[in-house]
Every structure is written in C-alpha cells, then in structure tokens.
Design a protein around this motif. Structure first.
Motif, PDB file in Angstrom:
ATOM      1  N   THR A 125      59.261 -17.999  -0.448  1.00 38.54           N
ATOM      2  CA  THR A 125      57.982 -18.017  -1.165  1.00 38.54           C
ATOM      3  C   THR A 125      56.793 -17.904  -0.216  1.00 38.54           C
ATOM      4  O   THR A 125      55.837 -17.170  -0.485  1.00 38.54           O
ATOM      5  N   LEU A 128      55.978 -14.215   0.911  1.00 40.79           N
ATOM      6  CA  LEU A 128      55.691 -13.159  -0.062  1.00 40.79           C
ATOM      7  C   LEU A 128      54.318 -12.551   0.179  1.00 40.79           C
ATOM      8  O   LEU A 128      53.380 -13.238   0.579  1.00 40.79           O
ATOM      9  N   THR A 129      54.212 -11.262  -0.079  1.00 39.24           N
ATOM     10  CA  THR A 129      52.925 -10.568  -0.026  1.00 39.24           C
ATOM     11  C   THR A 129      52.397 -10.395  -1.447  1.00 39.24           C
ATOM     12  O   THR A 129      53.169 -10.480  -2.410  1.00 39.24           O
ATOM     13  N   PRO A 130      51.104 -10.156  -1.624  1.00 38.48           N
ATOM     14  CA  PRO A 130      50.560  -9.981  -2.980  1.00 38.48           C
ATOM     15  C   PRO A 130      51.285  -8.876  -3.752  1.00 38.48           C
ATOM     16  O   PRO A 130      51.526  -7.791  -3.229  1.00 38.48           O
ATOM     17  N   GLY A 131      51.662  -9.204  -4.993  1.00 39.04           N
ATOM     18  CA  GLY A 131      52.368  -8.244  -5.830  1.00 39.04           C
ATOM     19  C   GLY A 131      53.867  -8.423  -5.848  1.00 39.04           C
ATOM     20  O   GLY A 131      54.550  -7.864  -6.708  1.00 39.04           O
ATOM     21  N   GLN A 132      54.409  -9.208  -4.922  1.00 39.26           N
ATOM     22  CA  GLN A 132      55.843  -9.456  -4.916  1.00 39.26           C
ATOM     23  C   GLN A 132      56.187 -10.637  -5.821  1.00 39.26           C
ATOM     24  O   GLN A 132      55.368 -11.515  -6.042  1.00 39.26           O
ATOM     25  N   ARG A 134      58.281 -13.975  -6.921  1.00 39.74           N
ATOM     26  CA  ARG A 134      58.955 -15.135  -6.339  1.00 39.74           C
ATOM     27  C   ARG A 134      60.392 -15.217  -6.850  1.00 39.74           C
ATOM     28  O   ARG A 134      60.664 -14.992  -8.035  1.00 39.74           O
TER      29      ARG A 134
END
Length: 230
Positions: A125, A128-132, A134
């Motif tokens: 978690t 994670l990059t934005p848009g991925q 969880r």
C-alpha cells in the motif's frame, strides 16, 4: 473491474465470459418465472375457499407437473453443456503461459520463449502510485496479446491456489503435482484483475493477478525488452 455497490458481473472481456453472462440471464429468467408461478399458486390456495374436485385427483395434472419440470431442466442443461465444452476447447493456442502459485505470489513462465519468466508480487500500500488499486496491483503484470488464443498451464509449488480472473471467465485450481490448463481470448485491450480464489494461508488475500492485454505488436516489443533485460 468491479466497483463499489456493484450487483452484477464485471464487463465481459472474452467470448466465454459473454456466454456465461447470457446463460446466467437465461437461467435467472426461468427462476423468476417459476418463483412467480409458485407465489401465485400459494396466494390462490390461501385466499380462496373454493375447492375444485377435478384438481384434487387428476391424472392429467400429474402428467403436466412431471413433464414440465423435465422440459425446464433440459432448457437449462443444454446451454450449460454447450458452454462447458466451449470452455474446455483449446484450439491451436498462439501463446502458452505457465502460472505457478506460491505462498504468496504468482510466477509466470512464457514457455514459447527460451528465457522469459518472472515473479509477480503484490505492490504494498505504501508503494502505490496515484491511480493504482490497493491489494490488486502487482509489480509485474502478465502481458498477453489481444484477440489471440492464450493457454495457461496452472500449478502450485506448495499448497492449493486458484488462478481466477472474473472478467475473462477463467478460474482454474492450482494443485501441487498436477498441471491444469485453461484458455481464453481477450476481445479488447485493457488491464484485468483477479485474485487467488483458494484459501491458501495467512496471506491468501495478498496474491493478486493482473492480466494486461495489448495489441500484438506491443506484445512483441514487450517480450523483446524482457528478453534483453534477462
């Protein structure tokens, strides 16, 4: 992929999943009709004081309520058998991938290539990059060409796993010492998510499956890049 409060299936991305959704709707309509008929009969019996002596002991009615359920079962069984045979049919696959389940990650081996394989771990978690998403993203996706028959050989190294991608209509058990196979054709480019569907231990919910479908020329470029890195 699925979204919050979704009641139905995910959008079909393969011909087999389209057939499964059509069969589901077909069967559900039959269930609704039977339920409505039974509810009507119960309501009629409870709400009326009249008695029909010809219904109490009638050979004709017994014949009808014996033959009618048999016809309904045939209407459900024939499409079901057709889809079962379609799912089991593997005609000249363009690509074969071996998916091996481990505690708790998947490894993929492209058997048509001499040295193309990798492990696929869930992205934590905090990484994670934005848009991925969880609990669904992996560090390496299983990349396949779209509109091409793909065969997946599924097994496990330690305990029971299950390789499942709902949008593709694929769910195959991964059994240690046994090699199962399934196949699919992805109709359009996209990223499709799945998860291990067998309770395989403490981290069972942390070994997702990500299948990325791309045009054939993009897949060839990706495979060349992976072979160079290897």
């Amino acid at each position: 992929m699925a979204h919050p409060s979704q009641l139905g299936f995910q959008d079909a991305a393969s011909p087999v999943m389209e057939e499964l959704i059509h069969f589901h709707d077909h069967t559900l309509m039959i269930v609704f009709l039977i339920s409505a008929l039974v509810l009507y009969i119960i309501t009629a019996m409870v709400s009326t004081k009249l008695t029909n002596k010809y219904i109490l002991d009638s050979q004709e009615i017994e014949i009808v309520w014996t033959i009618l359920p048999a016809i309904i079962l045939i209407m459900i069984a024939l499409p079901s058998l057709r889809i079962l045979y379609l799912m089991d049919e593997i005609n000249d696959p363009h690509l074969t991938i071996k998916a091996m389940g481990h505690q708790w990650y998947w490894s993929y081996e492209y058997t048509d290539y001499e040295d193309l394989g990798f492990d696929s771990y869930m992205i934590q978690t905090q990484d994670l990059t934005p848009g991925q998403f969880r609990l669904l993203e992996t560090d390496h996706r299983m990349v396949v060409p779209m509109e091409s028959p793909v065969r997946v050989l599924v097994s496990a190294e330690d305990v029971l796993h299950s390789w499942a991608v709902p949008a593709l209509g694929v769910k195959m058990d991964a059994v240690p010492g046994r090699l199962n196979q399934t196949a699919f054709i992805i109709s359009r480019p996209g990223v499709y998510y799945g998860q291990c569907s067998e309770i395989c231990g403490a981290n069972h919910s942390f070994m997702p499956i990500v299948v990325e479908a791309v045009p054939l020329e993009h897949f060839e470029a990706w495979s060349s890049l992976m072979l160079e890195e290897a």
